[in-house]
Design a protein around this motif. Structure first.
Motif, PDB file in Angstrom:
ATOM      1  N   VAL A 154       0.845  -1.193   0.000  1.00 40.43           N
ATOM      2  CA  VAL A 154       0.000   0.000   0.000  1.00 40.43           C
ATOM      3  C   VAL A 154       0.878   1.240   0.000  1.00 40.43           C
ATOM      4  O   VAL A 154       1.740   1.405   0.860  1.00 40.43           O
ATOM      5  CB  VAL A 154      -0.936   0.029   1.232  1.00 40.43           C
ATOM      6  CG1 VAL A 154      -1.791   1.283   1.222  1.00 40.43           C
ATOM      7  CG2 VAL A 154      -1.804  -1.225   1.298  1.00 40.43           C
TER       8      VAL A 154
ATOM      9  N   GLU B 193       0.688   5.381   0.076  1.00 39.92           N
ATOM     10  CA  GLU B 193      -0.173   6.535   0.323  1.00 39.92           C
ATOM     11  C   GLU B 193       0.186   7.628  -0.679  1.00 39.92           C
ATOM     12  O   GLU B 193       1.304   8.143  -0.684  1.00 39.92           O
ATOM     13  CB  GLU B 193       0.022   7.035   1.757  1.00 39.92           C
ATOM     14  CG  GLU B 193      -0.910   8.159   2.117  1.00 39.92           C
ATOM     15  CD  GLU B 193      -0.815   8.569   3.584  1.00 39.92           C
ATOM     16  OE1 GLU B 193      -1.265   9.680   3.894  1.00 39.92           O
ATOM     17  OE2 GLU B 193      -0.296   7.789   4.405  1.00 39.92           O
TER      18      GLU B 193
ATOM     19  N   PHE C 272      -4.884   6.178  -2.173  1.00 36.66           N
ATOM     20  CA  PHE C 272      -3.868   5.137  -2.012  1.00 36.66           C
ATOM     21  C   PHE C 272      -3.757   4.323  -3.293  1.00 36.66           C
ATOM     22  O   PHE C 272      -4.737   4.161  -4.026  1.00 36.66           O
ATOM     23  CB  PHE C 272      -4.251   4.198  -0.861  1.00 36.66           C
ATOM     24  CG  PHE C 272      -4.344   4.912   0.453  1.00 36.66           C
ATOM     25  CD1 PHE C 272      -3.273   4.940   1.322  1.00 36.66           C
ATOM     26  CD2 PHE C 272      -5.503   5.590   0.810  1.00 36.66           C
ATOM     27  CE1 PHE C 272      -3.350   5.615   2.522  1.00 36.66           C
ATOM     28  CE2 PHE C 272      -5.599   6.267   2.000  1.00 36.66           C
ATOM     29  CZ  PHE C 272      -4.511   6.288   2.860  1.00 36.66           C
TER      30      PHE C 272
ATOM     31  N   VAL D 112      -2.621   0.505  -4.409  1.00 42.29           N
ATOM     32  CA  VAL D 112      -2.388  -0.824  -3.844  1.00 42.29           C
ATOM     33  C   VAL D 112      -1.896  -1.746  -4.952  1.00 42.29           C
ATOM     34  O   VAL D 112      -2.552  -1.889  -5.977  1.00 42.29           O
ATOM     35  CB  VAL D 112      -3.677  -1.393  -3.208  1.00 42.29           C
ATOM     36  CG1 VAL D 112      -3.408  -2.768  -2.616  1.00 42.29           C
ATOM     37  CG2 VAL D 112      -4.231  -0.443  -2.158  1.00 42.29           C
TER      38      VAL D 112
ATOM     39  N   SER E  58      -4.068   4.134  11.234  1.00 44.83           N
ATOM     40  CA  SER E  58      -3.943   4.967  10.041  1.00 44.83           C
ATOM     41  C   SER E  58      -4.896   4.486   8.949  1.00 44.83           C
ATOM     42  O   SER E  58      -5.392   3.352   8.968  1.00 44.83           O
ATOM     43  CB  SER E  58      -2.516   4.917   9.506  1.00 44.83           C
ATOM     44  OG  SER E  58      -2.241   3.656   8.950  1.00 44.83           O
ATOM     45  N   LYS E  59      -5.116   5.354   7.980  1.00 45.71           N
ATOM     46  CA  LYS E  59      -5.913   4.984   6.812  1.00 45.71           C
ATOM     47  C   LYS E  59      -5.214   3.875   6.032  1.00 45.71           C
ATOM     48  O   LYS E  59      -5.863   2.999   5.478  1.00 45.71           O
ATOM     49  CB  LYS E  59      -6.140   6.194   5.921  1.00 45.71           C
ATOM     50  CG  LYS E  59      -7.117   7.191   6.491  1.00 45.71           C
ATOM     51  CD  LYS E  59      -7.356   8.312   5.503  1.00 45.71           C
ATOM     52  CE  LYS E  59      -8.437   9.240   5.992  1.00 45.71           C
ATOM     53  NZ  LYS E  59      -8.727  10.297   5.016  1.00 45.71           N
ATOM     54  N   LYS E  60      -3.921   3.925   6.008  1.00 45.28           N
ATOM     55  CA  LYS E  60      -3.145   2.897   5.307  1.00 45.28           C
ATOM     56  C   LYS E  60      -3.448   1.511   5.884  1.00 45.28           C
ATOM     57  O   LYS E  60      -3.566   0.532   5.148  1.00 45.28           O
ATOM     58  CB  LYS E  60      -1.657   3.222   5.398  1.00 45.28           C
ATOM     59  CG  LYS E  60      -0.782   2.371   4.538  1.00 45.28           C
ATOM     60  CD  LYS E  60       0.655   2.880   4.574  1.00 45.28           C
ATOM     61  CE  LYS E  60       1.564   2.030   3.739  1.00 45.28           C
ATOM     62  NZ  LYS E  60       2.936   2.528   3.722  1.00 45.28           N
ATOM     63  N   ASP E  61      -3.589   1.422   7.195  1.00 41.75           N
ATOM     64  CA  ASP E  61      -3.947   0.155   7.843  1.00 41.75           C
ATOM     65  C   ASP E  61      -5.322  -0.342   7.385  1.00 41.75           C
ATOM     66  O   ASP E  61      -5.521  -1.533   7.157  1.00 41.75           O
ATOM     67  CB  ASP E  61      -3.966   0.294   9.366  1.00 41.75           C
ATOM     68  CG  ASP E  61      -2.591   0.422   9.962  1.00 41.75           C
ATOM     69  OD1 ASP E  61      -1.604   0.073   9.299  1.00 41.75           O
ATOM     70  OD2 ASP E  61      -2.512   0.890  11.117  1.00 41.75           O
TER      71      ASP E  61
END
Length: 87
Positions: free
Chosen positions: A4, A6, A12, A14, A42-45
């Motif tokens: 991923v 950011e 994002f 992916v 986080s948003k990434k998570d």
């Protein structure tokens, strides 16, 4: 493998490496994140976990190339339950 990247605070990219490599662009709002910010740091998570969820249900080549992460629940109603339980 799920990677991923950011792009900015709400967008994002992916990359999924498997038999066929695919690249997906996903986005979502701060309001969606606020629903889960106690659980995810986080948003990434959230993006990573969302793709784990999707890959348990379909091939990476079947996942939309660009989408708002909130639409997952339209295809898989159990998506929200997945995020509410402990992972």
């Amino acid at each position: 493998m799920i990677n991923v990247l950011e792009i900015d605070i709400n967008n994002f990219e992916v990359e999924i490496s498997s038999k066929d490599k695919t690249i997906h662009k996903v986005y979502f709002s701060d309001d969606f994140f606020k629903n889960y910010d106690k659980k995810f740091k986080s948003k990434k998570d959230i993006v990573f976990k969302s793709f784990q969820f999707l890959l348990k249900r379909e091939k990476n080549t079947s996942i939309l190339k660009t989408f708002n992460i909130q639409v997952i629940k339209n295809y898989f109603p159990e998506y929200e339950i997945f995020f509410l339980k402990d992972n």
